[in-house]
Scaffold this active site. Structure first.
Site, PDB file in Angstrom:
ATOM      1  N   ASP A  84     -57.279 -91.767  15.370  1.00  0.00           N
ATOM      2  CA  ASP A  84     -56.693 -92.338  16.586  1.00  0.00           C
ATOM      3  C   ASP A  84     -57.316 -91.773  17.856  1.00  0.00           C
ATOM      4  O   ASP A  84     -58.045 -90.774  17.820  1.00  0.00           O
ATOM      5  CB  ASP A  84     -55.158 -92.139  16.611  1.00  0.00           C
ATOM      6  CG  ASP A  84     -54.720 -90.817  15.972  1.00  0.00           C
ATOM      7  OD1 ASP A  84     -55.508 -89.850  16.020  1.00  0.00           O
ATOM      8  OD2 ASP A  84     -53.612 -90.755  15.434  1.00  0.00           O
TER       9      ASP A  84
ATOM     10  N   ASN B 103     -41.541 -87.434  12.286  1.00  0.00           N
ATOM     11  CA  ASN B 103     -40.842 -88.697  11.995  1.00  0.00           C
ATOM     12  C   ASN B 103     -41.507 -89.473  10.859  1.00  0.00           C
ATOM     13  O   ASN B 103     -41.197 -90.640  10.632  1.00  0.00           O
ATOM     14  CB  ASN B 103     -40.763 -89.569  13.255  1.00  0.00           C
ATOM     15  CG  ASN B 103     -42.142 -89.988  13.769  1.00  0.00           C
ATOM     16  OD1 ASN B 103     -43.158 -89.668  13.166  1.00  0.00           O
ATOM     17  ND2 ASN B 103     -42.171 -90.708  14.880  1.00  0.00           N
TER      18      ASN B 103
ATOM     19  N   HIS C 264     -44.757 -90.281  10.655  1.00  0.00           N
ATOM     20  CA  HIS C 264     -45.923 -91.115  10.984  1.00  0.00           C
ATOM     21  C   HIS C 264     -47.203 -90.534  10.390  1.00  0.00           C
ATOM     22  O   HIS C 264     -47.324 -89.338  10.166  1.00  0.00           O
ATOM     23  CB  HIS C 264     -46.042 -91.372  12.499  1.00  0.00           C
ATOM     24  CG  HIS C 264     -46.495 -90.220  13.334  1.00  0.00           C
ATOM     25  ND1 HIS C 264     -46.150 -90.069  14.662  1.00  0.00           N
ATOM     26  CD2 HIS C 264     -47.285 -89.142  13.063  1.00  0.00           C
ATOM     27  CE1 HIS C 264     -46.712 -88.990  15.160  1.00  0.00           C
ATOM     28  NE2 HIS C 264     -47.402 -88.403  14.208  1.00  0.00           N
TER      29      HIS C 264
ATOM     30  N   GLU D  36     -46.218 -95.355  13.803  1.00  0.00           N
ATOM     31  CA  GLU D  36     -44.856 -94.864  13.965  1.00  0.00           C
ATOM     32  C   GLU D  36     -43.909 -95.591  12.997  1.00  0.00           C
ATOM     33  O   GLU D  36     -44.263 -96.659  12.476  1.00  0.00           O
ATOM     34  CB  GLU D  36     -44.407 -95.112  15.415  1.00  0.00           C
ATOM     35  CG  GLU D  36     -45.261 -94.402  16.478  1.00  0.00           C
ATOM     36  CD  GLU D  36     -44.983 -92.899  16.564  1.00  0.00           C
ATOM     37  OE1 GLU D  36     -44.639 -92.275  15.546  1.00  0.00           O
ATOM     38  OE2 GLU D  36     -45.150 -92.348  17.665  1.00  0.00           O
TER      39      GLU D  36
HETATM   40  C1  F6R Z   1     -53.513 -86.989  14.653  1.00  0.00           C
HETATM   41  C2  F6R Z   1     -52.531 -87.890  14.089  1.00  0.00           C
HETATM   42  C3  F6R Z   1     -51.093 -87.533  13.906  1.00  0.00           C
HETATM   43  C4  F6R Z   1     -50.856 -86.073  13.567  1.00  0.00           C
HETATM   44  C5  F6R Z   1     -49.365 -85.776  13.465  1.00  0.00           C
HETATM   45  C6  F6R Z   1     -49.090 -84.311  13.218  1.00  0.00           C
HETATM   46  O1  F6R Z   1     -54.795 -87.595  14.712  1.00  0.00           O
HETATM   47  O2  F6R Z   1     -52.895 -88.970  13.776  1.00  0.00           O
HETATM   48  O3  F6R Z   1     -50.547 -88.344  12.899  1.00  0.00           O
HETATM   49  O4  F6R Z   1     -51.488 -85.767  12.355  1.00  0.00           O
HETATM   50  O5  F6R Z   1     -48.725 -86.148  14.653  1.00  0.00           O
HETATM   51  O6  F6R Z   1     -49.490 -83.577  14.321  1.00  0.00           O
HETATM   52  P1  F6R Z   1     -49.486 -81.971  14.297  1.00  0.00           P
HETATM   53  O7  F6R Z   1     -50.529 -81.571  13.322  1.00  0.00           O
HETATM   54  O8  F6R Z   1     -49.831 -81.601  15.707  1.00  0.00           O
HETATM   55  O9  F6R Z   1     -48.122 -81.583  13.902  1.00  0.00           O
END
Ligand code: F6R
Length: 268
Positions: free
Chosen positions: A67, A137, A139, A144
């Site tokens: 992303d 959550n 994702h 989401e």
């Molecule tokens: C990052 C992404 C998100 C993160 C997720 C966890 O490229 O796509 O799905 O992997 O939000 O984030 P952290 O590792 O900061 O808890």
């Protein structure tokens, strides 16, 4: 799903680095899917260490990130391009021309950008190994809860929970983007292998829903139950809501033996 539980986050990173190295050794032109966020930083540190110790080279590696924020300049320190440069690309021998993120700048059409990203992945031969984190959550990428399980790369509006979780990364002066381009759930499911890393207590419920809950758009990561080659690397805290630890540990022992004898990967 292969579920592997480690004592701490550092061991999760070391194990993830072994999977990446295994891929780089196995394939002449490996295609790696990458994630940002706090969780994979220690994986990237491991990979940099291994590169510096001459244990791996990224010259033939192509990467696709999950992303990127919508309408952000790549030079912005908050862009995921900057994150990847800082945490990995600047420190290894990768050709940055072979590193891609799903960008969409102001004048660009997010729908066309999404389609072009899907095409680029196809042209590269598809993703061999996709690194994933998981949101509290559930994702994956920025898919989401309620995202279509058959979605492709597109623009998504971030939930309030994700905005709050990520607000720690922004100073009071910085504007936090509320929309992002993300690979879709079907894009992630097309990867030959997925390697999801989760560490910390705040991920325990999402991890439990992913592994033992119903497959549902309410927990996008639960779709990985349908993936042929999904490997889930957890530290004890992230695994703390799971019940069947002894089975996972037993199965892991058996898999280690197989990996030692036959390597990590099959059907590339
Ligand atoms: C990052 C992404 C998100 C993160 C997720 C966890 O490229 O796509 O799905 O992997 O939000 O984030 P952290 O590792 O900061 O808890």
């Amino acid at each position: 799903m292969q579920i592997i539980i480690y004592d701490d986050a550092q061991q999760v990173a070391i194990s993830a680095a072994q999977w990446v190295q295994g891929l780089i050794k196995e394939k002449t032109h490996p295609v790696l899917g990458l994630a940002t966020g706090s969780t994979p930083i220690s994986l990237y540190q491991e990979l940099v260490k291994q590169y510096q110790a001459d244990q791996c080279s990224f010259t033939n590696v192509t990467t696709f990130n999950l992303d990127e924020y919508h309408n952000i300049d790549e030079s912005n320190p908050q862009s995921y391009r900057s994150f990847m440069q800082e945490n990995l690309f600047n420190h290894v021998d990768i050709n940055t021309k072979n590193t891609f993120l799903p960008t969409c700048e102001q004048a660009q059409n997010p729908r066309n950008q999404g389609l072009a990203y899907e095409d680029k992945i196809k042209q590269a031969g598809g993703i061999d190994l996709q690194i994933l984190g998981i949101g509290a959550n559930g994702h994956i990428g920025f898919n989401e809860p309620t995202s279509s399980l058959t979605s492709r790369t597109r623009i998504k509006t971030l939930t309030q929970q994700t905005l709050t979780d990520n607000s720690r990364l922004f100073t009071a002066q910085e504007e936090q983007p509320t929309t992002a381009m993300t690979m879709g759930i079907a894009t992630i499911m097309d990867a030959r292998y997925v390697l999801l890393m989760a560490t910390g207590k705040n991920k325990a419920q999402a991890v439990k829903d992913m592994i033992t809950g119903a497959v549902s758009a309410n927990c996008p990561a639960s779709i990985l139950q349908m993936h042929e080659n999904a490997v889930i690397l957890l530290d004890k805290d992230a695994a703390s809501a799971l019940e069947d630890h002894s089975y996972y540990q037993w199965a892991d022992k058996q898999n280690r033996k197989l990996n030692e004898e036959f390597g990590f990967y099959h059907n590339f």
